[in-house]
Design an enzyme around this catalytic site. Sequence first.
Site, short mmCIF file in Angstrom:
data_model
loop_
_atom_site.label_atom_id
_atom_site.label_comp_id
_atom_site.label_asym_id
_atom_site.label_seq_id
_atom_site.Cartn_x
_atom_site.Cartn_y
_atom_site.Cartn_z
N LYS A 116 -0.42 -8.47 -20.93
CA LYS A 116 -0.09 -8.71 -22.34
C LYS A 116 1.29 -9.32 -22.53
CE LYS A 116 -4.01 -7.14 -23.82
NZ LYS A 116 -4.66 -7.10 -22.50
N GLU A 200 6.22 -3.62 -29.44
CA GLU A 200 6.22 -4.70 -30.41
C GLU A 200 6.14 -4.15 -31.83
OE1 GLU A 200 2.91 -7.13 -29.21
OE2 GLU A 200 1.52 -6.09 -30.53
N ARG A 293 -13.54 -13.93 -22.08
CA ARG A 293 -14.96 -13.64 -21.87
C ARG A 293 -15.69 -13.84 -23.18
NH1 ARG A 293 -15.01 -8.99 -24.78
NH2 ARG A 293 -13.26 -7.57 -24.57
#
Length: 445
Positions: A116, A200, A293
């Site tokens: 991430k 974050e 995906r």
Amino acid sequence: MFDALLVANRGEIARRVIRTARRLGVRAIAVHSEADADLPFVTEADEAVCVGPANPAQSYRNVEAILAAARSTGAQAIHPGYGFLSENADFARTVEESGLIWVGPGADAISAMGDKINARNLMAAAGVPVAPGTTEPAADLDAAVTAAAEIGYPVMVKAAAGGGGMGMGVATDETALRTEYDKVRAFAERMFGDGSVLIERYFPRVRHVEVQILGLADGRVVALGERECSVQRRNQKLVEESPSPAVSPELRSRFLAAAVRAGEAVGYRNAGTVECLLDPATQEFFFLEMNTRLQVEHPVTEYVYGVDLVEEQLRVAAGLAPTFDPDALTPRGHAIELRINAEDPKRFLPGPGAIRTWVEPSGEGVRVDSGYVEGNTVTPFYDSLLAKLIVSGATREEAIERARAAVARFEIAGPKCNLPFFAELLENPEFRSGDYDTGIVGRMR
């Protein structure tokens, strides 16, 4: 197009991929665990191979067993579905090194987006908006505290290697941060084998909006509209709809352009999703993650854009042009997907069991992608998803009414089921107005 496709997954998504493969004249090969031997995807495949016991690590995540099944059946390509090995860069690389076709993005793209923090940094460099947060893992609790003070509370504590809504916690102050940091780090080490944590900005009122992208065989990346995914429990989606009722034409243009830049930044090929958080007050959006995906919720995009995304995946993997004109993508109508899970409709706790009754709704604008039929048993070894109820209409209002009627006609007895929750949601004024956010389920409970 290749002649034989092995589907390295189970349940509704395996059944979904098999259906398109067979329509295209491609021999469909299923792999299954001992626990899944009597499920529909196994009986509907042209050929099926048992790859191990119920434990996913010994079956659906067993790379050697899956590759052995591909070799023994003459498969030329592997479709990973979602979950299990679908975002495993090493598996994708091994498949290609084995001389097979991987129906998905390249291993490098999967790897780049799997972390991430790395993904945030790549997106920021590509001009995709990212929320304020750390550019490297918070090495320890002191580093997390320092980062949170700079970002400003509340903050989200996230597993850098996580996904699917797992490995996240919210901290409103330093005391909460100390608790959440340790909790998320321990969870990440246990679940992902990587305890890296990022910090974050957390937005208390936010919407979850994602964009479907498709990297074509000729190198272009196109965006097939956005999906609203804000109806969630425990940060995991329950309902998706397209188009998002929160997105104006101008905002949509910005969303799609950013998603295309995201795909181009990693040389993306095949189907993927760029997930974002939207602040409804400011109309600002921020990159959340890229799912490398096919998504569970891909059918709503199929309805609105009139494409079969699995077919497009297979065509890209085979080096073929898409069935649609990339320069003339036009959305039509509205579609909603409800995830029918074997879980309690109040607390959303799993409730497996034998299926005594299974009656699916049908009719205009109604589609059911299911993994089970009457007489099957829902075991505790896998995700609780039973089926996806997808409805479409010329307008959002028509789609909601069709969803209400379809939920009322869907009969499932045996395992616990969340159909009563959807009956409640579809009557909820906040949801029906379209002006909702990720806190809607909590407010209903």
